[in-house]
Design an enzyme around this catalytic site. Structure first.
Site: not given
Length: 599
Positions: A156-159, A162, A276
């Site tokens: 999980r990410g902010h936006f 998966t 990155d």
């Protein structure tokens, strides 16, 4: 997804400067991290504790104690932004400002500044007319549900997040895949929308390399964008590092670095800068010890023409290159990041460390990596030289990914060397150079060491010479042969238009060497003085000639105010260039004062 700092930047806590009395970090519960699968949300990390901006590096300890478990990983910190007691020094201030700009925050109510105390974010329903006017239609297929069956969430990410998924029909029927689900509600700016569009373009255009995470398809509905990719179940490179107690043997490190350089050279030839590269963004396909490595997370990546300089400050603090902080960079920034990864693999600690982001940035800009303390004395000279040539603060002196694969530490005669876009840039400059500069470069090429010639021979052979010579057709054919949709998007092929003088001539291997060498890179070698002295001897025999100060100023493209400097480069005895003048002719003269430029 992000393009100018992080795509998932959000302020949800404030941390005081480490040096302030009474500073505290809010305690947050840490849930066990699921196995890394593939890029999640928009930041490419399979973690429930995802940093909020791209400059939250991996804060593991400077050395790894033996037996550190891989899960949960200390690679990530709770979401945070520093509260500065004073305005932060450059480059921290513009970086933090860029983060807020990236979030679409203006100067209105509820905003947080680098020196402010607010912790609010712009709610999704308060975007105003500007947000409602955003076109969030991507033109992707809208039948995701009919083709794939979603399973459990793996990151999980902010936006977004998966999920594991399985194909329902078609070529991927019953095959497991990873689906990155990006919430359209989180796309509050035109930039964030374009970031998603560009990430899909990059994944689609670069698809095919063995160390690229494979892209399958992109879908959308009214709520989300769905990016379907290869499922990588072997976990992150970071976890493997930690499971080994922090260090790899040299041979094992070589295997990792060769794979990273291979995919980096592929991306760079296509005109793509990843921006990155770090251990968290490399996944193993399987849990096997010899599993191939895959690069993920192209959310911060961008297209860049060979001569273009990018200025967005992006990346992760511990891996960001100096020129990124100076807002002028290209693919060489990725090479720096690979140098940091190599350093970590070999010694188990980071080359640049501080307790705050601004401290890390200062270290990156000013400090030299420590190659003296343990375990470096036990590491081979070739490995140390390799690291030095990647972590050179002057981006012009760094090896390219293709060159690094021919370095003595990694050289394998049975491994193919990739085509390098650098030779196109250098040959283009050679074709435009004056006869005197060409003579200087020819003399330099005759003094090259055998190690340097290995790379040049490999590049010459990739051009498929005819009768021992190459022309513009050879350069065009080689580039088109390696072309992808990404190369067309980044307009790398445009460089052939600037090489048109090669239509009327052919380069032998000897002249190709003169055209395709970089004096700046050679200057980074420990034996540079010997190479330069030998080259000057050849130059004295075949290229040196009488030259006036005025003619030399025109040659160096500087004005009359530089004459006092240039006269020291000409021998009073015969009016020819001395050794200093020869070296400066190779490198070019930089006069910072604008009034010394020749217009």
């Amino acid at each position: 997804m992000g393009h100018c700092c992080s795509k998932d930047a959000v302020v949800d806590s404030v941390v005081k400067d480490d040096n302030n009395a009474g500073s505290t970090v809010p305690n947050r519960p840490r849930s066990p991290r699921p196995s890394a699968v593939v890029a999640n949300g928009t930041n490419g990390r399979s973690s429930s504790n995802t940093p909020t901006h791209s400059f939250t590096g991996s804060p593991w300890q400077s050395t790894y104690p033996a037996g550190v478990p891989p899960t949960p990983s200390p690679a990530r910190t709770p979401r945070r932004m520093f509260k500065w007691p004073f305005p932060p020094p450059s480059p921290a201030k513009p970086i933090m400002s860029a983060i807020l700009t990236r979030q679409g925050k203006g100067k209105g109510k509820g905003n947080t500044t680098p020196t402010g105390t607010g912790t609010g974010t712009i709610p999704e329903d308060e975007g105003g007319d500007g947000e409602r006017a955003l076109d969030k239609s991507f033109g992707y297929q809208r039948n995701f549900g009919s083709k794939y069956e979603l399973g459990k969430e793996v990151g999980r990410g902010h936006f977004g997040h998966t999920c594991w998924a399985k194909g329902k029909k078609g070529a991927l029927k019953n095959q497991p895949v990873a689906v990155k689900i990006i919430s359209k509600a989180k796309m509050t700016t035109a930039i964030s929308i374009e970031d998603v569009r560009r990430e899909v373009k990059l994944l689609k255009g670069l698809c095919g390399h063995q160390h690229m995470v494979q892209f399958h398809d992109a879908f959308e509905d009214d709520q989300n964008v769905y990016i379907v990719m290869e499922l990588c179940e072997g976990g992150e490179l970071l976890d493997r590092i930690l499971s080994r107690g922090g260090r790899y043997t040299e041979n094992d490190a070589k295997s990792i670095i060769v794979q990273i350089l291979s995919v980096a050279s592929f991306c760079h030839l296509q005109g793509v800068v990843h921006r990155d590269l770090k251990p968290e963004n490399f996944l193993f396909s399987t849990k096997n010890e010899d599993s191939p490595l895959k690069v993920i997370d192209f959310g911060l990546s961008d297209f860049a023409r060979p001569d273009q300089r990018l200025n967005d400050i992006v990346g992760s603090a511990y891996y960001v290159a100096p020129e990124v902080l100076h807002r002028s960079y290209n693919v060489e920034a990725d090479i720096w990041s690979i140098g940091v990864i190599t350093y970590i693999l070999l010694c188990g600690s980071r080359p640049f460390f501080a307790r705050t982001e601004s401290g890390i940035f200062r270290s990156v800009l000013r400090a030299d990596p420590n190659l003296n303390d343990s375990p470096w004395p036990s590491i081979s000279p070739e490995a140390k030289d390799f690291v030095k040539r990647l972590l050179n603060k002057d981006h012009r002196k760094r090896m390219t990914a293709s060159q690094a694969l021919t370095h003595p530490w990694l050289l394998d005669e049975n491994r193919a060397v990739p085509l390098d876009i650098l030779i196109y840039k250098l040959v283009k400059s050679y074709l435009r150079a004056s006869p005197l500069k060409r003579a200087a470069l020819k003399a330099l090429s005759k003094a090259l060491t055998e190690d340097e010639l290995v790379y040049l021979r490999a590049q010459f052979d990739l051009l498929e010479p005819k009768d021992g010579c190459v022309s513009l057709d050879n350069f065009r054919t080689a580039l088109v042969k390696n072309s992808t949709a990404a190369m067309k998007e980044s307009r790398v092929l445009d460089i052939l238009d600037t090489m048109k003088p090669l239509s009327y001539t052919r380069l032998t291997f000897e002249e190709f060497c003169a055209a395709a060498i970089s004096p700046h890179q050679l200057e980074a070698l420990e034996g540079w003085e010997t190479i330069a002295s030998t080259a000057f001897e050849y130059f004295e025999l075949e290229g040196n000639r009488v030259i006036s100060v005025d003619a030399l100023a025109q040659e160096m493209n500087v004005g009359p105010s530089a004459h006092s400097i240039l006269k020291d480069w000409i021998r009073g005895t015969d009016g020819k260039l001395n050794f200093l003048g020869y070296a400066k002719l190779l490198h070019g003269l930089t006069i910072r004062s604008s009034n010394t430029r020749h217009h």
